[in-house]
Design an enzyme around this catalytic site. Structure first.
Site: not given
Length: 230
Positions: A93, A95, A118, A168, A228
């Site tokens: 998580h 910001h 991708d 958020h 790839y």
């Protein structure tokens, strides 16, 4: 030392090293091998000062702290996602600036090129906004909003391993800590690219082959017959 503790420390420190967090704004977690606990960053501890002993081991289903300092305030978000999707082994998580800007604008990050494709099969979605009554269990309900999106849309979260939390920040997740970090780095990069692309050409539209091209790029990197490499 448990591998998940080592992975969690490395993952959290990598957020700072890759400029995905400021101050203590963010956290990362790792699911234990037996799927019964998570290891997550403690609340309010600077990333550069984080140590093994400070990391929090939390029971997945009860949310009980087993060891470590006070867990991140966002722990309940992580728990709801892990409980709903056993294939997810690690969560970040943050910001980060550009991705969070899209979250604050309440706009999905549009898929505009193959760099995005991708790692993410389509736009980076925005979770629904909470209702007032849901604020009493804020973090748990944020996690449930993430779960609701993928379950309602019947989407595999590993195909679009990131979602914006309205106003958020962002949640990023995958089937390994290494992959989760890579997706978080790429997410911030494509968020910035999308910002500049739409500023340069506000009327940008997908070309005739865009969808097929994006699927090709995603499959060659993530599909059963992936090949790839750069």
């Amino acid at each position: 030392m448990n591998k998940e503790i080592e992975d969690c420390l490395s993952l959290n420190k990598s957020l700072k090293e890759n400029n995905l967090v400021k101050l203590t704004w963010g956290n990362a977690s790792v699911l234990s091998e037996d799927g019964k606990t998570i290891v997550i960053k403690p609340s309010g501890v600077n990333f550069s000062e984080l140590t093994y002993s400070q990391l929090c081991i939390v029971d997945l289903y009860s949310g009980r702290l087993i060891s470590g300092m006070k867990p991140s305030v966002d722990t309940a978000i992580h728990l709801e996602i892990y409980k709903a999707f056993p294939e997810i082994k690690s969560i970040i998580h943050s910001h980060s600036k550009f991705a969070t800007s899209w979250a604050q604008a309440l706009r999905p990050i549009p898929i505009l090129g193959t760099t995005h494709a991708d790692y993410f099969l389509s736009d980076i979605p925005v979770a629904r906004q909470l209702e007032k009554y849901e604020l009493d269990e804020y973090e748990k309900n944020l996690g449930q909003c993430v779960v609701d999106f993928y379950q309602t849309k019947k989407m595999n979260p590993l195909n679009i391993p990131a979602i914006l939390l309205p106003g958020h920040g962002v949640m990023v997740f995958s089937d390994s800590p290494k992959r989760t970090l890579e997706c978080a780095i790429v997410l911030e990069e494509i968020a910035e690219m999308a910002y500049y692309t739409t500023a340069i050409n506000p009327n940008i539209q997908p070309c005739r082959l865009s969808r097929d091209l994006y699927i090709k790029h995603f499959e060659r990197k993530n599909g059963i017959n992936k090949y790839y490499g750069q």
